[in-house]
Write a protein that holds these residues in place. Structure first.
Motif, PDB file in Angstrom:
ATOM      1  N   HIS A  74      14.125 -13.497 -15.177  1.00  0.00           N
ATOM      2  CA  HIS A  74      13.691 -13.650 -16.651  1.00  0.00           C
ATOM      3  C   HIS A  74      13.093 -13.496 -17.321  1.00  0.00           C
ATOM      4  O   HIS A  74      11.819 -14.396 -16.485  1.00  0.00           O
ATOM      5  N   GLU A  75      12.747 -13.081 -18.050  1.00  0.00           N
ATOM      6  CA  GLU A  75      11.891 -12.636 -18.279  1.00  0.00           C
ATOM      7  C   GLU A  75      11.234 -13.089 -19.551  1.00  0.00           C
ATOM      8  O   GLU A  75      12.192 -13.002 -20.406  1.00  0.00           O
ATOM      9  N   LEU A  76       9.394 -13.787 -19.921  1.00  0.00           N
ATOM     10  CA  LEU A  76       9.582 -14.887 -21.145  1.00  0.00           C
ATOM     11  C   LEU A  76       8.245 -13.947 -21.818  1.00  0.00           C
ATOM     12  O   LEU A  76       7.407 -13.571 -21.725  1.00  0.00           O
ATOM     13  N   GLY A  77       8.877 -14.510 -23.511  1.00  0.00           N
ATOM     14  CA  GLY A  77       8.024 -13.396 -24.927  1.00  0.00           C
ATOM     15  C   GLY A  77       6.946 -14.677 -24.879  1.00  0.00           C
ATOM     16  O   GLY A  77       7.008 -15.373 -24.098  1.00  0.00           O
ATOM     17  N   GLU A  78       5.919 -14.332 -26.254  1.00  0.00           N
ATOM     18  CA  GLU A  78       5.270 -15.300 -26.840  1.00  0.00           C
ATOM     19  C   GLU A  78       6.611 -16.731 -27.770  1.00  0.00           C
ATOM     20  O   GLU A  78       5.695 -17.555 -27.969  1.00  0.00           O
ATOM     21  N   ASP A  79       7.607 -16.700 -27.774  1.00  0.00           N
ATOM     22  CA  ASP A  79       8.460 -17.199 -28.139  1.00  0.00           C
ATOM     23  C   ASP A  79       9.173 -18.387 -27.245  1.00  0.00           C
ATOM     24  O   ASP A  79       9.347 -18.637 -25.853  1.00  0.00           O
TER      25      ASP A  79
END
Length: 802
Positions: A110-115
């Protein structure tokens, strides 16, 4: 309920910062740097219940150990992993599938962005995990733009030929957006004590009703007057205590810390933290808070950082700091250190004592920090539950070992080899073994890596996971960095098995970071020659994927381009610039597996001006005359080193290329009697390796790449094996063993050195003495051979205690 979080790596050069959270049913790992497997084995941290891995950023210090760990878990039958990481990881893992694929292993990324995610990443009755991403702009110079041009000039200028496509490099200069993630684990509230006196006063009989109340159920109880009364858990139980909040704060980038300390960043972090740390109205106590700080030296030395942390997390919070500024003062792998002390009785000159950093008076120490602040060390834990154990703790056995791990008082000889970037004798070449095990690391042996020190230059032969950490323990941090930056010109990888190449990315990335810190004039000067990475074609693709995650400056060359080295324009680069000649040979192990012939340019037929001679000069096999001609002097300076990589024995091409070599380094994975297993896995036994060496007739030889089922030493107890070792002037390799093997003037390099002349007598005597002392020191191991499974993870996974 029992729960705690403990440091696994403390930020040292060979143990980048990582934390393991333990609950009754699961393990969570925060960051997975190089050496994570070995740290788990060293400190007996069991991985059978590992369910999630969380990465705070994407670079070598946080994720370079994941591939090796994943392969080991998959091969041991682990149930599967879920990963959370900044965006970009999935693309990198997709590239890795070409050489490290386990299709049946359940791996969910699961990749996390800036939000900020609106929901917890993980939630169950025992704990919940939350994330706060940060988007940071960093000026990253991904490569030195002139490097490929320098090599092209050397390779193609004379012949006016085009440099092959096998030569590639990274050449971007850009502002990169990187995502850092702060994680928090909120432990479930701890139920209050069941008060039996209250239950008795309400007429509740002992038995199952007590259990229902403790599980949070309301019950009805018949009263003496015949009426029924509803009893709620709050009537008989003390109020619950809020579960601790454990924050994993990655502050390893000054740019990130600047953003966090800015008013908007400080407010954002405060609001996130206060929301998670808030207690419910029924709680009579504040929620305990513990912050694990992952820091770089620049941030650690900033006096404002501690003030900022106190403001954000409150004066009552517990803190622990991991940073290389102080972590290198401890021995990380104590089993290896104890082994080396024993080996010093065998030969005090060849085996290096692991380096530890002196105390830095400029760095803050424990006494300068509040009592609730702790400096990280492996297994230092924060007990989160039960409430009665809340606070810092260190296992007694580990605390005692930290202060007294050394059990032997090794006598020091006056002419002991000093710890320098090269040998005391500036004319002596040496090989430094940084990893001598196969497949997996163990307490005593890391995976494959050898540093060939040619005084003016150096190169790596294979670079498994943890190579740079081993180099630091061998020569010291400052020397290791200077060596990597100014003297290491080449990293050569034999094949794409993980235990031979997973340390390359860290070496290239670190060299790039060190180069960026140099003044511009030095960065583009002769002191910063290109770093060549030679290996199978897939290695080039893997490095391209890694270069998308962090700056990497390198030039890659496919090993296949050096199969016919004399006819390739690339063949001129190494003789002209380094005075050495490289030639690869295909060996029978796996697709694109190679051995290496490394020799002086003179021995390969190049003159001192970089021009090809008609005839190569022979490698000397006898003592040169005292008054020798220029030809004799040149011949005396000729040498040849041959490295087998992983291979089946008796390879005809390798034998022909190595005949009469100065030094042969050959793999010997299995003991004699395991020829069938060696054939199946395409390796060599000790006896087969000796048979191959007998056909090569080198001046001296070393066996390495031993199966980790022989954790301390391979089985050489038979008289026949010992006699063959002596007859072939053949030694056994250990980690942090530095072996001088050639003197540039052809003379003896020292009384404790394998000599170039006369090899038949002097080298045999040295090997005989070495084996005699070895058999004496390790007599108990020979009487009762200690064998372990190929992976210590097998036993860990089978354990029910986790």
């Amino acid at each position: 309920m029992r729960a705690f979080a403990e440091w696994l790596g403390n930020g040292a050069a060979d143990a980048a910062a990582s934390v393991v959270f333990h609950s009754e049913e699961r393990r969570l790992l925060f960051n997975c740097s190089e050496g994570t497997q070995r740290l788990c084995i060293e400190y007996k941290v069991r991985l059978g219940k590992l369910s999630h891995v969380f990465l705070s950023r994407l670079d070598a210090d946080t994720c370079a150990g994941f591939l090796g760990l994943m392969l080991s878990l998959a091969d041991a039958g682990h149930a599967g992993l879920t990963m959370f990481a900044p965006r970009g990881l999935e693309k990198t893992l997709s590239t890795a599938k070409r050489f490290a694929s386990r299709p049946q292993y359940p791996l969910h990324v699961h990749e996390l962005g800036e939000d900020e995610p609106s929901d917890p990443l993980v939630q169950n009755p025992l704990f919940a995990v939350y994330a706060l991403p940060w988007l940071v702009d960093e000026q990253l110079q991904r490569s030195l733009a002139t490097q490929k041009d320098q090599v092209k000039r050397h390779c193609g200028e004379r012949r006016d030929e085009e440099v092959p496509e096998a030569l590639s490099s990274s050449s971007k200069n850009e502002v990169a957006e990187r995502i850092f993630v702060t994680y928090a684990v909120r432990v479930a509230d701890q139920k209050g004590r069941f008060v039996t006196e209250r239950a008795a006063a309400l007429g509740i009989p002992r038995g199952p009703l007590y259990g229902r109340l403790q599980r949070g159920e309301s019950i009805e109880v018949e009263q003496p007057d015949g009426t029924r009364r509803t009893v709620h858990p709050t009537d008989v139980m003390e109020p619950s205590s809020p579960g601790p909040l454990l924050v994993m704060l990655c502050a390893s980038s000054p740019d990130l810390v600047s953003q966090m300390q800015a008013p908007s960043g400080r407010q954002r972090l405060k609001q996130w933290f206060q929301r998670l740390a808030a207690s419910t109205p029924t709680h009579r106590q504040k929620r305990p808070v513990c912050v694990f700080h992952f820091l770089c030296a620049e941030v650690f030395s900033d006096p404002q950082y501690q003030e900022w942390a106190l403001d954000v997390f409150g004066a009552d919070a517990y803190h622990s700091v991991a940073c290389e500024s102080f972590s290198n003062q401890r021995i990380t792998f104590r089993g290896q250190a104890a082994m080396l002390e024993r080996l010093k009785f065998v030969d005090w000159n060849w085996f290096l004592e692991p380096w530890t950093a002196p105390a830095d008076p400029r760095a803050r120490t424990t006494s300068a920090l509040p009592a609730t602040w702790q400096l990280a060390q492996p297994l230092l834990r924060f007990n989160a539950a039960p409430r009665t154990t809340l606070g810092w703790a260190l296992p007694e056995s580990h605390a005692a070992a930290n202060h007294g791990w050394s059990r032997l008082n090794v006598p020091r000889e006056p002419d002991t080899l000093k710890r320098t970037s090269s040998n005391n004798d500036s004319k002596t070449y040496s090989v430094l073994f940084l990893g001598t095990g196969s497949a997996l690391p163990s307490r005593y042996r890391n995976v494959s890596a050898i540093l060939v020190d040619l005084v003016d230059h150096a190169l790596f032969l294979d670079a498994g996971e943890g190579t740079f950490g081993q180099l630091v323990r061998a020569v010291g941090l400052d020397t290791a960095k200077a060596m990597l930056l100014h003297r290491v010109r080449c990293i050569w990888i034999s094949h794409m098995h993980a235990d031979h190449h997973l340390g390359v990315g860290s070496l290239v990335a670190l060299r790039t970071r060190l180069a960026r810190e140099l003044p511009q004039s030095e960065r583009l000067g002769t002191a910063m020659m290109p770093l060549m990475v030679l290996g199978p074609r897939l290695l080039g693709r893997w490095l391209e994927a890694l270069a998308e995650l962090e700056p990497m400056s390198y030039i890659f060359l496919d090993n296949a381009a050096l199969l016919q080295s004399d006819t390739s324009p690339l063949s001129e680069y190494f003789p002209q610039t380094l005075g050495i000649h490289l030639r690869t040979l295909p060996v029978d192990h796996c697709p694109e597996a190679y051995g290496l012939v490394l020799e002086s340019a003179l021995a390969a037929g190049w003159d001192q001006n970089g021009s090809k001679e008609q005839q190569a000069l022979p490698v000397p096999t006898s003592a040169p005359s005292t008054a020798r001609s220029s030809d004799n002097a040149a011949a005396a300076a000729s040498w040849k080193l041959v490295y087998s990589g992983d291979t089946l024995p008796y390879d005809a091409g390798l034998i022909a290329a190595a005949r009469g070599a100065t030094l042969v380094i050959h793999e010997a994975t299995f003991e004699d009697g395991k020829e069938a297993e060696a054939l199946l896995r395409k390796h060599s036994t000790i006896g087969q390796a000796l048979g191959t060496i007998e056909s090569m007739q080198p001046q001296r030889a070393v066996l390495t790449h031993f199966s980790q089922r022989y954790p301390k030493l391979p089985l050489i107890s038979s008289a026949e094996t010992q006699q063959r070792l002596k007859a072939n002037s053949c030694l056994l390799a250990w980690d942090l063993m530095r072996l001088p093997w050639f003197s540039k003037d052809g003379e003896q390099a020292g009384s404790r050195t394998l000599t170039t002349t006369p090899p038949a007598v002097a080298n045999s005597d040295v090997v005989s003495l070495f084996l005699q002392r070895l058999l004496t020191e390790f007599a108990s191991e020979f009487e009762e051979p200690l064998e372990i499974a190929d992976s210590e993870l097998d036993a860990e996974l089978a354990s029910s205690e986790g």
